[in-house]
Design a protein around this motif. Structure first.
Motif, PDB file in Angstrom:
ATOM      1  N   ARG A 121       0.830  -1.205   0.000  1.00  0.00           N
ATOM      2  CA  ARG A 121       0.000   0.000   0.000  1.00  0.00           C
ATOM      3  C   ARG A 121       0.867   1.258   0.000  1.00  0.00           C
ATOM      4  NH1 ARG A 121      -2.118   3.146   4.151  1.00  0.00           N
ATOM      5  NH2 ARG A 121      -4.033   4.270   3.631  1.00  0.00           N
ATOM      6  N   ILE A 122       1.936   1.275   0.820  1.00  0.00           N
ATOM      7  CA  ILE A 122       2.829   2.437   0.875  1.00  0.00           C
ATOM      8  C   ILE A 122       3.560   2.611  -0.458  1.00  0.00           C
ATOM      9  CG2 ILE A 122       4.765   3.465   2.099  1.00  0.00           C
ATOM     10  CD1 ILE A 122       2.213   3.285   3.714  1.00  0.00           C
ATOM     11  N   LEU A 129       1.252   4.074  -3.077  1.00  0.00           N
ATOM     12  CA  LEU A 129       1.018   5.496  -2.845  1.00  0.00           C
ATOM     13  C   LEU A 129       2.199   6.333  -3.342  1.00  0.00           C
ATOM     14  CD1 LEU A 129      -0.603   5.435   0.710  1.00  0.00           C
ATOM     15  CD2 LEU A 129      -1.726   6.026  -1.430  1.00  0.00           C
ATOM     16  N   ASP A 136       2.023   6.420  -7.119  1.00  0.00           N
ATOM     17  CA  ASP A 136       1.029   7.384  -7.604  1.00  0.00           C
ATOM     18  C   ASP A 136       1.574   8.805  -7.551  1.00  0.00           C
ATOM     19  OD1 ASP A 136      -0.681   5.338  -8.057  1.00  0.00           O
ATOM     20  OD2 ASP A 136      -1.821   5.578  -6.199  1.00  0.00           O
ATOM     21  N   THR A 137       2.297   9.119  -6.459  1.00  0.00           N
ATOM     22  CA  THR A 137       2.866  10.473  -6.332  1.00  0.00           C
ATOM     23  C   THR A 137       3.910  10.728  -7.426  1.00  0.00           C
ATOM     24  OG1 THR A 137       2.524  10.334  -3.943  1.00  0.00           O
ATOM     25  CG2 THR A 137       3.971  12.076  -4.745  1.00  0.00           C
TER      26      THR A 137
END
Length: 641
Positions: free
Chosen positions: A32-33, A36, A39-40
């Motif tokens: 999950r990290i 994220l 995506d950034t």
């Protein structure tokens, strides 16, 4: 300045996102990290413009869906019409290209099947419009207008999941035959040469050929527009050697020949692992045979063949020790040998042994009924474990702190001294950094009581300096002659301790305490700050008397001389630093050549906080030390000339 800050900011941002890239590729972080972070990174690469999925992620109206269908798929979807209009208007009317006009019979029973399944349409994803006007029109099969009848349609099933397999196949076959008779002409027109090869198959699709799992090559074309065979993805094209002739219903990517189900071979029933009771019996058998035959290899092999789980190993070792408690010392030695062999083979660990050792200790109240010396016997196991480096002294001492199972730890030390020697045990104990006071019950945790207990157990040799601190002052009082003092030290203190800082500290402290007693001045007395001439002379004479002993242990040892000065510092601090006392001793030590110049200067520069009163001491003797340093420099210059 603006350009400077802009470059600096870009450099920092580059470092930040470089760090984010390394973290994104670190598989030790949760997925999950990492996503994220990804995506950034993608958002930055896209000039911070969010993706369409994030812009238009709200609910859409049916009007918006129709507009997107016209724009993206090239398909016009009109507004809902009355039930009286025929659906062929959309399937065969001007809104569909000729190559995409599929007859209802072309889909055959598959249209019925997908009409009964949840979702209504074929497949999901982009390019698939799951609406009431889907090409399958499955959810409108019950409409009489769709079938070309005016009112002879069967009632729909109560639920999509109430229909069994047999009824499903039967209705499918009946409807296929019905569409074949009613729409034979439309079938010939729709299955022309313009139809893609994958939508044609000779004959009728039977229920046995239907598989609800899509084939791996099944892909939906995003836009419903004519495409040449070359534009169709390879996964959507059927093999050339197996192209079905025209006139057959399309397969729509479904498996026609599912692979036969292969029965799994029956699992071979494994033998269940032995129970705890069985393992205990096996351990007893191994120990009985080992103590009778003394065959170490057979016993170790038996333990290896047991394949005991890790959680059982402490119980196994406990059983081994308990089995030998009522036997001779020779058998207990053999058991210790077996335990060390198991450790060498990697079958047990030091933690397993300590768990077993403490477990047997907990059983001592019951075992002592039949074996009163159980703690002494257990001490033998612990002593041999330390001697064989199975465990170290600190690991053995930790669970026995504050007098736990007292006096077991002292019994272990006795057995080590008995099985080996005192010097080895003294070195081992000193290197272990074990605090002996903490090994005693809380009520006995002081130096005097500890020394008394150790003398009672014959272990006072472990603390020779403690014995020196208690006995040396008594010996000086009994006979203050230098020869007598030196002989007593030589007989009672090991030569290897003569260069120990603790020994020098005790020696100097004993001399200073004796001088204070001889001057008839107690610590804290006002006479210490204003001694008479007679007291000053007596003080100097006593120092001259002890000079040979001090020089014997301090000569040519600068660090030991620094230790002697710290002992003097602590003695003056305990007396409240009487005025002139520290300076008198410094001058006497210097004049009598007991302590050399290098030691005084080293003491001045030393910054240790181990001994109290350093600041006050420097205040009293700082001027003299400055003179000493200047005089030493002048002597050095004279010698150079």
């Amino acid at each position: 300045l603006r350009v400077f800050y802009s470059c600096s900011f870009q450099s920092l941002m580059g470092q930040y996102f470089g760090r984010m890239l390394s973290l994104m590729n670190n598989k030790e972080l949760p997925a999950r990290i990492r996503f994220l972070l990804q995506d950034t990174m993608e958002l930055r690469e896209n000039n911070w413009i969010p993706r369409k999925a994030f812009i238009d992620n709200g609910p859409k109206t049916i009007h918006q869906i129709r507009q997107e269908a016209v724009k993206d798929l090239g398909v016009f979807i009109p507004a809902p019409m009355s039930h009286g209009m025929r659906m062929e208007f959309f399937l065969e009317g001007p809104f569909m290209p000729n190559r995409m006009k599929l007859d209802r019979e072309t889909l055959g029973g598959l249209a019925e099947m997908f009409g009964q399944m949840p979702g209504g349409g074929i497949g999901t994803g982009p390019g698939v419009i799951q609406d009431r006007y889907s090409p399958t029109m499955g959810r409108h099969r019950s409409n009489p207008l769709f079938n070309g009848h005016s009112g002879h349609s069967a009632p729909p099933p109560q639920s999509q999941f109430d229909m069994g397999a047999k009824s499903f196949v039967k209705s499918n076959q009946v409807q296929n035959q019905h569409f074949h008779n009613q729409n034979h002409l439309a079938q010939q027109q729709s299955q022309s040469k313009d139809l893609a090869p994958r939508f044609s198959k000779k004959g009728q699709l039977t229920a046995d050929e239907i598989s609800l799992r899509p084939a791996q090559s099944f892909q939906l074309v995003p836009k419903l527009q004519p495409q040449s065979p070359a534009m169709i993805p390879p996964s959507a094209q059927p093999p050339r050697t197996q192209t079905p002739p025209l006139g057959q219903p399309p397969q729509l990517g479904l498996k026609t020949n599912p692979p036969p189900i292969q029965e799994k071979p029956q699992k071979i029933s494994k033998k269940p692992p032995p129970t705890k009771e069985e393992l205990m019996k096996m351990t007893e058998t191994i120990m009985a045979d080992y103590l009778n035959t003394k065959s170490l290899a057979d016993a170790a092999g038996g333990v290896r063949d047991m394949k005991a789980p890790k959680h059982f190993l402490p119980e196994m070792l406990s059983k081994m020790m308990v089995c030998s408690l009522d036997r001779p010392d020779e058998d207990r030695e053999h058991v210790s040998t077996l335990i060390h062999a198991l450790r060498a083979d990697g079958l047990i660990t030091a933690e397993n042994f300590m768990q077993a050792f403490l477990s047997v200790l907990d059983q001592c109240p019951k075992i002592e009924v039949d074996t009163p010396l159980v703690k002494s016997y257990l001490a033998q196991f612990a002593a041999r474990a330390v001697m064989g480096e199975l465990v170290n002294m600190a690991e053995l001492a930790h669970p026995l702190e504050n007098g736990t199972h007292f006096p077991l730890f002292l019994l272990c030390l006795q057995q080590m001294a008995k099985l080996k020697d005192r010097e080895w045990l003294t070195d081992l104990f000193q290197h272990s950094k074990v605090n002996m006071q903490k090994m005693l019950p809380e009520i006995d945790q002081n130096k005097d009581r500890m020394l008394e207990i150790l003398e009672g157990k014959g272990l006072s040799f472990l603390f020779p300096l403690l014995k020196l601190e208690k006995e040396l002052l008594k010996q000086i009082k009994a006979d203050p002659s230098p020869q007598s003092i030196y002989k007593w030290i030589k007989d009672n203190i090991s030569p290897r301790l003569h260069t120990d800082k603790g020994f020098v500290n005790i020696l100097m402290t004993s001399f200073l305490q004796y001088i204070s007693l001889e001057l008839s001045v107690a610590e804290g007395d006002d006479q210490l700050s204003t001694p008479s001439k007679e007291q000053l002379e007596q003080e100097r004479l006593l120092l001259l008397a002890f000079k040979p002993v001090m020089q014997k242990f301090l000569h040519d040892h600068t660090q030991l001389q620094v230790g002697a000065l710290y002992a003097l510092q602590v003695h003056c601090n305990a007396s409240g630093f009487p005025k002139g006392m520290l300076l008198r001793y410094f001058v006497n030590f210097y004049d009598m050549e007991i302590i050399e110049e290098e030691a005084f200067l080293a003491w001045k520069e030393d910054i240790t906080q181990e001994f109290p009163g350093k600041g006050k001491a420097l205040f009293q003797v700082n001027q003299w030390l400055t003179w000493l340093e200047t005089a030493e420099e002048e002597e050095s210059e004279d010698d150079a000339d």
